[in-house]
Design an enzyme around this catalytic site. Structure first.
Site, PDB file in Angstrom:
ATOM      1  N   GLY A 112     -45.997 -10.719 -12.428  1.00  0.00           N
ATOM      2  CA  GLY A 112     -47.269 -10.605 -11.721  1.00  0.00           C
ATOM      3  C   GLY A 112     -47.756  -9.169 -11.719  1.00  0.00           C
ATOM      4  O   GLY A 112     -46.981  -8.227 -11.510  1.00  0.00           O
ATOM      5  N   GLY A 164     -50.852  -8.390 -10.055  1.00  0.00           N
ATOM      6  CA  GLY A 164     -51.910  -8.240  -9.050  1.00  0.00           C
ATOM      7  C   GLY A 164     -51.614  -7.014  -8.202  1.00  0.00           C
ATOM      8  O   GLY A 164     -50.789  -6.165  -8.567  1.00  0.00           O
ATOM      9  N   LEU A 165     -52.251  -6.903  -7.064  1.00  0.00           N
ATOM     10  CA  LEU A 165     -52.011  -5.733  -6.223  1.00  0.00           C
ATOM     11  C   LEU A 165     -50.527  -5.587  -5.919  1.00  0.00           C
ATOM     12  O   LEU A 165     -49.963  -4.497  -5.989  1.00  0.00           O
ATOM     13  CB  LEU A 165     -52.795  -5.850  -4.923  1.00  0.00           C
ATOM     14  CG  LEU A 165     -54.305  -5.697  -5.060  1.00  0.00           C
ATOM     15  CD1 LEU A 165     -54.949  -5.790  -3.691  1.00  0.00           C
ATOM     16  CD2 LEU A 165     -54.655  -4.375  -5.720  1.00  0.00           C
ATOM     17  N   ALA A 166     -49.883  -6.711  -5.595  1.00  0.00           N
ATOM     18  CA  ALA A 166     -48.480  -6.646  -5.217  1.00  0.00           C
ATOM     19  C   ALA A 166     -47.593  -6.261  -6.399  1.00  0.00           C
ATOM     20  O   ALA A 166     -46.694  -5.431  -6.266  1.00  0.00           O
ATOM     21  CB  ALA A 166     -48.036  -7.986  -4.634  1.00  0.00           C
ATOM     22  N   ARG A 191     -62.865 -18.525  10.742  1.00  0.00           N
ATOM     23  CA  ARG A 191     -63.017 -19.326   9.541  1.00  0.00           C
ATOM     24  C   ARG A 191     -62.657 -20.788   9.734  1.00  0.00           C
ATOM     25  O   ARG A 191     -63.382 -21.688   9.295  1.00  0.00           O
ATOM     26  CB  ARG A 191     -62.114 -18.765   8.433  1.00  0.00           C
ATOM     27  CG  ARG A 191     -62.587 -17.444   7.913  1.00  0.00           C
ATOM     28  CD  ARG A 191     -61.651 -16.888   6.867  1.00  0.00           C
ATOM     29  NE  ARG A 191     -62.179 -15.610   6.398  1.00  0.00           N
ATOM     30  CZ  ARG A 191     -61.601 -14.842   5.500  1.00  0.00           C
ATOM     31  NH1 ARG A 191     -60.450 -15.206   4.961  1.00  0.00           N
ATOM     32  NH2 ARG A 191     -62.149 -13.718   5.127  1.00  0.00           N
ATOM     33  N   HIS A 199     -59.009 -21.272   0.031  1.00  0.00           N
ATOM     34  CA  HIS A 199     -59.211 -19.870  -0.287  1.00  0.00           C
ATOM     35  C   HIS A 199     -57.910 -19.077  -0.383  1.00  0.00           C
ATOM     36  O   HIS A 199     -57.745 -18.208  -1.226  1.00  0.00           O
ATOM     37  CB  HIS A 199     -60.091 -19.269   0.807  1.00  0.00           C
ATOM     38  CG  HIS A 199     -60.364 -17.833   0.647  1.00  0.00           C
ATOM     39  ND1 HIS A 199     -60.896 -17.312  -0.509  1.00  0.00           N
ATOM     40  CD2 HIS A 199     -60.181 -16.786   1.482  1.00  0.00           C
ATOM     41  CE1 HIS A 199     -61.019 -16.008  -0.368  1.00  0.00           C
ATOM     42  NE2 HIS A 199     -60.586 -15.661   0.820  1.00  0.00           N
ATOM     43  N   ARG A 230     -54.594 -16.001   8.184  1.00  0.00           N
ATOM     44  CA  ARG A 230     -54.701 -14.607   7.797  1.00  0.00           C
ATOM     45  C   ARG A 230     -56.047 -14.057   8.220  1.00  0.00           C
ATOM     46  O   ARG A 230     -57.065 -14.713   8.074  1.00  0.00           O
ATOM     47  CB  ARG A 230     -54.562 -14.495   6.282  1.00  0.00           C
ATOM     48  CG  ARG A 230     -54.985 -13.178   5.717  1.00  0.00           C
ATOM     49  CD  ARG A 230     -54.809 -13.120   4.226  1.00  0.00           C
ATOM     50  NE  ARG A 230     -55.838 -13.796   3.465  1.00  0.00           N
ATOM     51  CZ  ARG A 230     -57.035 -13.288   3.211  1.00  0.00           C
ATOM     52  NH1 ARG A 230     -57.364 -12.098   3.661  1.00  0.00           N
ATOM     53  NH2 ARG A 230     -57.913 -13.952   2.499  1.00  0.00           N
TER      54      ARG A 230
HETATM   55  C1  LIG Z   1     -62.421 -15.063  -3.942  1.00  0.00           C
HETATM   56  C2  LIG Z   1     -61.399 -14.355  -3.121  1.00  0.00           C
HETATM   57  C3  LIG Z   1     -61.789 -13.316  -2.283  1.00  0.00           C
HETATM   58  C4  LIG Z   1     -60.842 -12.631  -1.505  1.00  0.00           C
HETATM   59  N1  LIG Z   1     -61.267 -11.606  -0.709  1.00  0.00           N
HETATM   60  C5  LIG Z   1     -60.347 -10.912   0.010  1.00  0.00           C
HETATM   61  C6  LIG Z   1     -60.729  -9.810   0.805  1.00  0.00           C
HETATM   62  O1  LIG Z   1     -61.892  -9.451   0.881  1.00  0.00           O
HETATM   63  N2  LIG Z   1     -59.780  -9.125   1.462  1.00  0.00           N
HETATM   64  C7  LIG Z   1     -58.468  -9.474   1.385  1.00  0.00           C
HETATM   65  O2  LIG Z   1     -57.647  -8.795   1.983  1.00  0.00           O
HETATM   66  N3  LIG Z   1     -58.073 -10.520   0.642  1.00  0.00           N
HETATM   67  C8  LIG Z   1     -58.973 -11.244  -0.051  1.00  0.00           C
HETATM   68  N4  LIG Z   1     -58.562 -12.312  -0.810  1.00  0.00           N
HETATM   69  C9  LIG Z   1     -57.146 -12.618  -0.926  1.00  0.00           C
HETATM   70  C10 LIG Z   1     -56.461 -11.652  -1.878  1.00  0.00           C
HETATM   71  O3  LIG Z   1     -57.320 -11.332  -2.933  1.00  0.00           O
HETATM   72  C11 LIG Z   1     -55.179 -12.190  -2.488  1.00  0.00           C
HETATM   73  O4  LIG Z   1     -54.409 -12.773  -1.541  1.00  0.00           O
HETATM   74  C12 LIG Z   1     -54.342 -11.077  -3.111  1.00  0.00           C
HETATM   75  O5  LIG Z   1     -55.129 -10.324  -3.985  1.00  0.00           O
HETATM   76  C13 LIG Z   1     -53.146 -11.617  -3.840  1.00  0.00           C
HETATM   77  O6  LIG Z   1     -52.531 -10.576  -4.579  1.00  0.00           O
HETATM   78  P1  LIG Z   1     -51.171 -10.780  -5.336  1.00  0.00           P
HETATM   79  O7  LIG Z   1     -50.852  -9.505  -5.971  1.00  0.00           O
HETATM   80  O8  LIG Z   1     -50.192 -11.348  -4.405  1.00  0.00           O
HETATM   81  O9  LIG Z   1     -51.444 -11.910  -6.414  1.00  0.00           O
HETATM   82  P2  LIG Z   1     -52.502 -12.011  -7.625  1.00  0.00           P
HETATM   83  O10 LIG Z   1     -53.460 -10.918  -7.624  1.00  0.00           O
HETATM   84  O11 LIG Z   1     -53.016 -13.407  -7.590  1.00  0.00           O
HETATM   85  O12 LIG Z   1     -51.622 -11.810  -8.896  1.00  0.00           O
HETATM   86  C14 LIG Z   1     -50.777 -12.783  -9.420  1.00  0.00           C
HETATM   87  C15 LIG Z   1     -50.152 -12.253 -10.659  1.00  0.00           C
HETATM   88  O13 LIG Z   1     -49.097 -13.089 -11.042  1.00  0.00           O
HETATM   89  C16 LIG Z   1     -49.193 -13.465 -12.381  1.00  0.00           C
HETATM   90  N5  LIG Z   1     -48.611 -14.776 -12.508  1.00  0.00           N
HETATM   91  C17 LIG Z   1     -48.805 -15.854 -11.722  1.00  0.00           C
HETATM   92  N6  LIG Z   1     -48.037 -16.863 -12.138  1.00  0.00           N
HETATM   93  C18 LIG Z   1     -47.335 -16.422 -13.189  1.00  0.00           C
HETATM   94  C19 LIG Z   1     -46.357 -17.000 -14.039  1.00  0.00           C
HETATM   95  N7  LIG Z   1     -45.938 -18.230 -13.865  1.00  0.00           N
HETATM   96  N8  LIG Z   1     -45.857 -16.239 -15.032  1.00  0.00           N
HETATM   97  C20 LIG Z   1     -46.282 -14.974 -15.213  1.00  0.00           C
HETATM   98  N9  LIG Z   1     -47.160 -14.381 -14.431  1.00  0.00           N
HETATM   99  C21 LIG Z   1     -47.690 -15.102 -13.432  1.00  0.00           C
HETATM  100  C22 LIG Z   1     -50.649 -13.381 -12.706  1.00  0.00           C
HETATM  101  O14 LIG Z   1     -50.795 -13.135 -14.074  1.00  0.00           O
HETATM  102  C23 LIG Z   1     -51.076 -12.205 -11.863  1.00  0.00           C
HETATM  103  O15 LIG Z   1     -50.834 -11.025 -12.573  1.00  0.00           O
HETATM  104  C24 LIG Z   1     -59.502 -13.008  -1.573  1.00  0.00           C
HETATM  105  C25 LIG Z   1     -59.103 -14.040  -2.408  1.00  0.00           C
HETATM  106  C26 LIG Z   1     -60.037 -14.732  -3.158  1.00  0.00           C
HETATM  107  C27 LIG Z   1     -59.581 -15.873  -3.994  1.00  0.00           C
END
Ligand SMILES: Cc1cc2nc3c(=O)[nH]c(=O)nc-3n(C[C@H](O)[C@H](O)[C@H](O)COP(=O)(O)OP(=O)(O)OC[C@H]3O[C@@H](n4cnc5c(N)ncnc54)[C@H](O)[C@@H]3O)c2cc1C
Ligand code: HEM
Ligand code: HEM
Ligand code: SF4
Ligand code: F3S
Ligand code: FES
Lengths: 246, 217, 645
Positions: free
Chosen positions: C50, C52-54, C340, C411, C445
């Site tokens: 992954g 994403g931010l995390a 919400r 969401h 949340r």
């Molecule tokens: C439309 C929308 C608006 C939002 N607005 C806000 C906001 O304003 N403020 C806020 O705090 N939060 C908001 N959120 C929530 C927030 O964006 C997410 O919860 C957060 O960004 C999740 O980050 P993450 O790093 O955990 O996962 P993600 O950013 O979802 O990253 C997941 C990563 O895992 C990888 N991955 C997944 N499955 C696999 C696999 N099987 N094999 C290999 N790689 C995989 C993907 O490629 C990706 O790189 C919003 C969410 C949405 C949907």
């Protein structure tokens, strides 16, 4: 609506592709362009044919994953991403041509899917500010004039979709690269690495096989985020300065 | 590329100014041609300035040509061999894909190159001398342009120059970092390029046509 | 009754959790954690799935620290992870507005917002490091909104009373992710992070009780690869796509987490889902995803439906006294700004009553007419112009001249793999961060807190806690022909082969849509014992049909997007079942989980703290999962019922 789509089919990077026509009868004007392709793919699957490969993820115009050339224009006739294009833009009976981005630095993977890894490597060559985690000063210690911040933001809205390369008759990645140079170069945090950044990124851009910019300006016209053309001049100024200093 | 192009633009502006002296008559024109050769004497040897200019121009053109061919080859490779025409769709040919610039710059440049060779043989060396050779530069010019096809040929070449510069001046200035607008249309450089390119084309074309139509003394 | 579907296991506890004064817990804990000598870090490998931010923030930080990081994501570039789509903003307890904010208040709001189903220690730590996140992002060049004086701007978000949300126009997620991505790419250039895009994780490799690697499929060539390391981090995001239609990206999936769950990792609180009230409604059965519009619209827009159902008049032809501004009517003090879940449920009730508007009667009006009258069109445009444009682009309607139509959509998922205070799952060496874990948000949340959690985990928490685990490494290398590696690889290959061999008559998407409908109907905004029981049966039937009748064209050894989707949908069936079972067990209403049987006379959610103040940690058990309870205790914040009347 009834429409015909002529889609670029190409099995893999090595094979030759061609446009194949498909007719669709029940296209709703509210469908997005990608939903129209989804509907086609459902049908192809049931008919035992290989569905069309096409990239998309967010379908909100922000991730930059989607992007095809529609009727000769990257992302199609509207100034938006492919996923935000809706079928109401077209008319009953239209024939729509769909092709992948074409550029030597973006090899086709399959059908409409290309490899844009070159963009990541350009970023690796300097498109960052070195700020190891934990070393940051208090955020408000560093005021940034609003004008600069807004301008930097505008350049930072680039989604890395590659439409600029697809549009540029020279296959140049200048707009993408210059957008990053501008974003980081306008901020005080970005000054320390300004010279090495522009030198590294431009060198990598050339090494990836992108063309040279001859200031044609098609890139800006195709860019779904409206990255302005003056970022290119800014890159050139930085580049000349960096060369002069190095 | 940009610098060499702009050096040549600078030369062209001077050259055009000189050419317009055709309208002041033979004496003035020949005087001017002579003056070019003795300028700076005795600090410079005879023809000194001319040679400096010539060397600079030659250098510019060599650099320009070299850069142009390399860029052309690289961009051809980068855009998948077909440049703006690499998409199969025949829609939107006039749209953003088919740029006039990539066409005019490259083929326009080739026409200019052919022209310059001809032009040097004609008016500088006087080896090709349609209408008769002469020691007087003024006479050479008049002799040449009284023939319709010479004028037409110069006209074609100058239109090529005009197009080349229309894009070239804008492009060179942008490359040198001068553009501050978000699109080309909005940029102040676009009208600037138009004006310079137009002035050069028209300025150069006035003497030949005037001569052809018998409007000069 | 409910226990037909699962068995009860032993209670569990978060053994890594520190005690003592809440303000000092994290610092003391960090002090007690073991460190890894910088010279040793070079020899230690960490897999991070992954970006994403995390994930990206963790990879950048661990790479910088000197570990060898191998990263995977399914997109073609790390920059495209779904975090990019977040619009609204990110919270941080900076108190730049001098409006009474503090770490303690953010902590309090988080615990209360989570409806008393999150851990106090975790929520406090989150609030604590939020401050560093903003500093870090600014140093990386994230272009946050600023004041004319050049300092950072803030806004209030999601109904809280302090302005603690930092934002970058409507693209906060994008700007934060690009910042993390750039730091990530810098480490790729430095050679500490190896970047594998278009690689999907399909299984976890466990060796001697430790997570030691992953099985991935190269999505371009179809090749199945195994990668081993000293620890594995999953940062794979949320699983909202189990509903088919959600605001999540098309590729969001549960596969990585689910495969780990099948290898023994507990799944925490799967039934907690957040449903967002302001999304653009469905326009037809071809719909592939739903688009969120920022919550801020509710600040000035008024929500209404026609008083009588089946009113087909154009909205502007419906006179004032025939409109029902139901939120203002039912919740006079909060009006259109209720949280919400309340706003979402209220919209559902109106539509269930047949008063919904637009296609299929699934929508309510969000009207700006009075705002335009009061503030002027220009002011409304300056505030919401880009959202209005987006709405017009998608629907083809002009929100300045007619009211928008909105409907709730899935969401965010609060549930996820169970982790302890160190973000380690019950499997040793398996760490889970961001939306993929269950940890910090409780049953609901707060707006702008997910971005905060992702970056808190990746930049500041995990790099410290994982070191404690890695201090004992490098572990014995795992060769490619180790039986565990061979077994995991074979399991993946068999599964892919099985999927390809079915060649039935139904498409993957048709199954996914049907599953989504079941989930939305019975495990969506409102859940009942009867509905959930029915849903479990329906899902089981559908799952069986899937495995005998799905049709996947092409081959496994090539770029095959249908196969990718099929694998994800197969896991969604199993997850959907578990979500229903979890929802069935939790016979109370809390946060994102509303059980119709558990409401007050006025129709408000009713918690049962005496019975359900615990985390449900599910152990995989085939058709009968095992429930482990982690009891929650509140030392600092008194448990109270929410009221928005
Ligand atoms: C439309 C929308 C608006 C939002 N607005 C806000 C906001 O304003 N403020 C806020 O705090 N939060 C908001 N959120 C929530 C927030 O964006 C997410 O919860 C957060 O960004 C999740 O980050 P993450 O790093 O955990 O996962 P993600 O950013 O979802 O990253 C997941 C990563 O895992 C990888 N991955 C997944 N499955 C696999 C696999 N099987 N094999 C290999 N790689 C995989 C993907 O490629 C990706 O790189 C919003 C969410 C949405 C949907
Ligand atoms: C020898 C014949 C010439 C050839 C082959 C030639 C070719 C080219 C080419 C290929 C370009 C690249 C730009 C593009 O593709 O858009 C170019 C740019 C340019 N040319 Fe020429 N050209 C020639 C003569 C001239 C002359 C005589 C002038 C000026 C009087 C000139 C001025 C320019 C300028 C200003 C540019 C723009 C430079 C830039 O983009 O940085 N060229 N030329
Ligand atoms: C109608 C148009 C033109 C006329 C009448 C004209 C006339 C002349 C004359 C009379 C000379 C010889 C001067 C001398 O030997 O003293 C000359 C030289 C030259 N001209 Fe032109 N010219 C024209 C257009 C151009 C153009 C368009 C170019 C370039 C693109 C050009 C480039 C040159 C060069 C390079 C020389 C040689 C200068 C030297 O000897 O150093 N001319 N021209
Ligand atoms: S500059 Fe525009 S067209 Fe190019 S990658 Fe960025 S967003 Fe896409
Ligand atoms: S179209 Fe190409 S030539 Fe430069 S200005 Fe844009 S990159
Ligand atoms: S799918 Fe994300 S921008 Fe189009």
């Amino acid at each position: 609506m009834k429409i015909t789509v002529r889609i670029w089919r190409q099995k893999n990077a090595d094979s030759k592709g061609k446009l194949v026509p498909y007719e669709l009868d029940n296209v709703s004007e509210h469908m997005s362009f990608l939903e129209m392709i989804d509907v086609l793919n459902e049908r192809l699957t049931l008919e035992g044919e290989d569905p069309v490969s096409i990239d998309s993820d967010c379908r909100e115009g922000i991730c930059g994953m989607c992007g095809v050339v529609i009727n000769g224009e990257p992302h199609g006739p509207e100034n938006t991403t492919t996923c935000q294009l809706h079928m109401r833009t077209f008319n009953d009976g239209d024939v729509i041509d769909v092709e992948p981005w074409k550029a030597a630095a973006f090899p086709v993977i399959k059908d409409l899917v290309v490899d844009r890894g070159a963009f990541d490597r350009i970023i690796q060559s300097g498109g960052y500010i070195s700020a190891p985690t934990g070393s940051a000063p208090e955020a408000n210690n560093l005021p940034v004039p609003k004008h600069d911040a807004d301008h930097a933001f505008e350049a930072a809205t680039c989604i890395g979709c590659g439409a600029c390369v697809a549009a540029c008759p020279n296959g140049s990645a200048m707009l993408f690269t210059a957008a990053k140079i501008t974003h980081l170069g306008l901020l005080p945090q970005g000054q320390a690495e300004r010279d090495s950044r522009v030198l590294g990124m431009v060198e990598q851009m050339d090494a990836e096989g992108f063309g040279g910019c001859t200031n044609i300006g098609e890139c800006t016209a195709a860019c779904p985020k409206g990255i302005p053309l003056d970022v290119i001049s800014r890159l050139n100024r930085d580049l000349m300065g960096a060369i002069a200093r190095s | 590329m940009a610098v060499s192009g702009l050096v040549m633009v600078g030369y062209l502006l001077l050259h055009m100014y000189g050419n317009l002296k055709v309208f002041s008559g033979k004496a003035a024109f020949d005087e001017y041609a002579h003056h070019l050769r003795v300028f700076g004497e005795p600090m410079l040897p005879e023809n000194g300035l001319l040679w400096i200019v010539r060397v600079a121009l030659l250098l510019a053109i060599v650099v320009h040509f070299h850069a142009a061919t390399r860029l052309w080859a690289r961009n051809k490779r980068a855009s998948g061999a077909q440049g703006g025409k690499r998409y199969h769709s025949n829609k939107g040919r006039t749209g953003i894909q088919r740029s006039y610039a990539s066409f005019t710059m490259r083929w326009g440049g080739v026409i200019i190159l052919v022209f310059i060779v001809y032009h040097l043989l004609h008016l500088t060396a006087n080896i090709i001398a349609p209408g008769g050779a002469s020691d007087s530069p003024y006479q050479r010019v008049v002799n040449g342009f009284e023939i319709w096809w010479v004028t037409v040929w110069y006209t074609i070449a100058l239109l090529a120059v005009g197009f080349h510069l229309w894009h070239g001046i804008w492009s060179a200035l942008t490359t040198l970092g001068a553009n501050r607008s978000s699109t080309r249309k909005a940029s102040k450089l676009t009208p600037l390029a138009w004006i310079i390119a137009g002035a050069i084309t028209i300025g150069f074309l006035l003497p030949p046509w005037a001569i052809l139509l018998g409007l000069t003394g | 009754m409910t226990t037909d579907f699962f068995t009860l296991g032993d209670d569990i506890a978060d053994t890594a959790a520190p005690g003592g004064p809440i303000e000092q817990r994290w610092d003391l804990h960090k002090f007690n954690l073991k460190l890894v000598n910088p010279a040793n870090r070079r020899k230690i490998k960490v897999i991070i799935v992954g970006t994403g931010l995390a994930g990206a923030s963790a990879a950048a930080t661990l790479g910088e620290a000197g570990y060898q990081v191998t990263s995977f994501c399914y997109q073609d570039s790390p920059r495209r992870a779904h975090s990019i789509a977040a619009q609204g903003g990110i919270n941080a307890a900076k108190n730049y507005r001098n409006d009474g904010d503090s770490i303690y208040r953010l902590f309090y709001d988080t615990v209360k917002g989570g409806d008393f189903r999150s851990r106090e220690s975790n929520s406090y730590r989150l609030a604590q490091v939020s401050v560093n996140i903003i500093d870090q992002c600014v140093a990386q060049g994230v272009p946050f909104a600023r004041e004319y004086g050049g300092l950072l701007d803030n806004r209030s978000f999601g109904g809280v009373q302090v302005s603690r949300t930092f934002y970058a126009r409507g693209q906060t997620g994008q700007q934060l992710l690009i910042g993390a991505y750039q730091a990530f790419e810098r480490q790729v250039a430095a050679g500490t992070v190896e970047d594998n895009t278009r690689h999907e994780m399909l299984d976890l490799i466990m060796v001697d009780g430790r997570a030691r690697g992953v099985v991935v499929r190269d999505m371009v060539t179809g090749e199945i690869e195994t990668h081993t390391a000293d620890a594995v981090v999953l940062a794979t995001g949320g699983y909202g796509n189990v509903y088919f239609l959600s605001t999540n990206a098309m590729g969001c999936n549960v596969t990585a987490g689910w495969r780990a769950h099948r290898r023994g990792a507990y799944f925490g609180n799967p039934c907690y889902t957040q449903i967002h009230p302001t999304c653009i409604p469905v326009s037809g059965d071809y719909q592939s995803k739903l688009t969120l519009m920022s919550e801020s619209l509710r600040n000035d827009g008024r929500i209404w439906v026609p008083k009588v159902g089946g009113d087909t008049r154009h909205p502007s032809d419906i006179p004032e006294d025939e409109r029902d501004y139901y939120l203002e009517r039912i919740y006079p003090s909060f009006g259109n700004l209720v949280p919400r879940d309340i706003a979402s449920r209220a919209a559902k009730y109106q539509c269930d009553d047949g008063k919904g508007v637009g296609p299929g009667g699934l929508g309510v009006y969000l009207d700006f007419a009075s705002a335009i009258e009061r503030l002027g069109r220009d002011a409304v445009e300056a505030k919401y112009g880009n959202l209005f444009d987006m709405y017009a682009q998608i629907t083809g309607e002009d929100p300045y001249s007619e009211p928008m139509r909105i409907y709730p959509a899935v969401h965010y998922t609060m549930g996820g793999l169970w982790v302890d205070y160190d973000l380690q799952s019950n499997l040793k060496g398996l760490f889970v961060t961001g939306e993929a874990n269950f940890s910090d948000q409780g049953a609901n949340r707060l707006g702008a807190s997910a971005l905060m959690q992702g970056l808190a985990d990746g930049y500041f928490v995990l790099p410290n806690t994982i070191a404690n685990y890695l201090a004992d490494s490098p572990f014995e290398p795992v060769p490619d022909d180790h039986e565990a590696v061979v077994e995991a690889r074979k399991a993946v290959e068999d599964r892919v082969e099985k999927l390809m061999s079915i060649q039935g008559n139904r498409t993957v998407d048709s199954f996914h849509k049907e599953l989504g409908n079941i989930m939305w109907e019975y495990c969506g905004m409102e859940r009942t014992e009867e509905g959930l029981t029915k849903a479990i049966g329906l899902i089981r039937e559908l799952k069986a049909e899937f495995w005998s009748n799905v049709k996947i064209p092409g081959t496994a050894g090539e770029f095959n997007q249908t196969l990718e989707r099929a694998g994800r949908v197969a896991d969604f069936f199993e997850l959907g079942e578990l979500m229903c079972i979890d929802a069935l067990n939790r016979a109370e209403s809390c946060g994102g989980h509303f059980r119709a049987e558990s409401q007050t006379e006025e129709g408000e959610a009713m918690r049962h703290d005496d019975q359900f103040a615990y985390v449900s940690a599910w152990e995989f058990g085939g058709d009968t999962p095992v429930l482990h309870k982690e009891h929650l205790e509140y030392e600092f914040i008194e448990m109270k019922a929410r009221s928005y009347k």
